[in-house]
Design an enzyme around this catalytic site. Structure first.
Site, PDB file in Angstrom:
ATOM      1  N   ASP A  96       0.842  -1.201   0.000  1.00  0.00           N
ATOM      2  CA  ASP A  96       0.000   0.000   0.000  1.00  0.00           C
ATOM      3  C   ASP A  96       0.878   1.252   0.000  1.00  0.00           C
ATOM      4  O   ASP A  96       2.015   1.225   0.487  1.00  0.00           O
ATOM      5  CB  ASP A  96      -0.870   0.057   1.262  1.00  0.00           C
ATOM      6  CG  ASP A  96      -1.900  -1.058   1.305  1.00  0.00           C
ATOM      7  OD1 ASP A  96      -2.206  -1.622   0.237  1.00  0.00           O
ATOM      8  OD2 ASP A  96      -2.387  -1.345   2.412  1.00  0.00           O
TER       9      ASP A  96
HETATM   10  N1  URA Z   1      -1.341  -5.816   3.919  1.00  0.00           N
HETATM   11  C1  URA Z   1      -1.812  -4.550   3.900  1.00  0.00           C
HETATM   12  O1  URA Z   1      -2.852  -4.264   4.471  1.00  0.00           O
HETATM   13  N2  URA Z   1      -1.096  -3.622   3.235  1.00  0.00           N
HETATM   14  C2  URA Z   1       0.061  -3.884   2.622  1.00  0.00           C
HETATM   15  O2  URA Z   1       0.667  -2.978   2.051  1.00  0.00           O
HETATM   16  C3  URA Z   1       0.530  -5.195   2.646  1.00  0.00           C
HETATM   17  C4  URA Z   1      -0.188  -6.161   3.302  1.00  0.00           C
END
Ligand code: URA
Length: 238
Positions: A105
């Site tokens: 993310d």
């Molecule tokens: N899980 C999440 O919620 N975000 C990420 O970036 C990776 C795994």
């Protein structure tokens, strides 16, 4: 050599094989000047001219495999539709076309792999191989044993049970808990959804390991080549 168009595109470093299918279906690919949206198209690497977004793509002569410590505030995409900074802005050599293996993310930091080897990306991200990913979550308040038990079992979100996770409380300093979370399947925003389900706000989410490959002491925003052992680990590890 002849091969399916999506395999050819991913071998050229355009994106993972599945992502290349989306690119084909979006009408962004031409073969010998004609748009093809047919996923069954077969191309010959020597005689066919394949273009993506009007740029000719060719098989690389050399494969590149990098580890990056992605900082918060960078998108894992080549072109962010919202014009945000991307992890590709952090690369020193921008001449070689690479793509990210899986994604983190925008607000997550930590280990992300980059390559121009489509087969490798396909292997590392394929759910059937169950490569583990380890995250360190800094969450507000005390994460109690009961919360950990819920996370281990797999929380239910919108009627869907999230995969089970290995979780361990690493520390609680009176304000923040640090929890190690290991999952071997990735749904979008999975770790964030898990913590939302137990009512804990995440202050920082960091990936520290993808199976046998560790983030180690790599500085934020920096990349370094994967070692031959790390690369072979994935190729042999299933
Ligand atoms: N899980 C999440 O919620 N975000 C990420 O970036 C990776 C795994």
């Amino acid at each position: 050599m002849s091969m399916r168009l999506n395999k050819f595109l991913s071998s050229c470093g355009v994106a993972s094989r599945r992502k290349c299918e989306e690119i084909i279906l979006a009408g962004r690919v031409t073969v010998n000047g004609k748009v093809t949206e047919n996923l069954a198209t077969v191309v010959d690497e020597k005689s066919d001219k394949v273009m993506v977004d009007s740029i000719q793509v060719k098989l690389p002569t050399e494969f590149i495999y990098l580890k990056m410590n992605k900082p918060k505030g960078y998108a894992c995409t080549a072109n962010d539709e919202r014009g945000r900074k991307t992890i590709f802005d952090l690369l020193e050599n921008k001449d070689v076309r690479l793509f990210n293996v899986g994604r983190l993310d925008y607000d997550t930091e930590g280990l992300i792999l980059l390559t121009n080897d489509g087969d490798f990306a396909n292997l590392v991200t394929h759910p059937k191989y169950h490569f583990e990913k380890e995250y360190i979550v800094t969450a507000e308040g005390q994460v109690k044993e009961g919360d950990l038990a819920v996370l281990r079992k797999g929380v239910v979100i919108d009627g869907v049970r999230m995969p089970t996770a290995k979780v361990k409380l690493l520390s609680f300093d009176g304000k923040w808990s640090k929890v190690s979370v290991v999952i071997d399947e990735g749904q979008n925003h999975q770790v964030r959804k898990m913590f939302e389900a137990i009512g804990k706000d995440i202050k920082l989410l960091k990936r520290v390991r993808i199976d046998g490959v560790h983030l180690g002491g790599l500085y934020r925003g920096k990349t370094k080549p994967m070692t031959a052992i790390e690369i072979e680990y994935f190729k042999k590890g299933f």
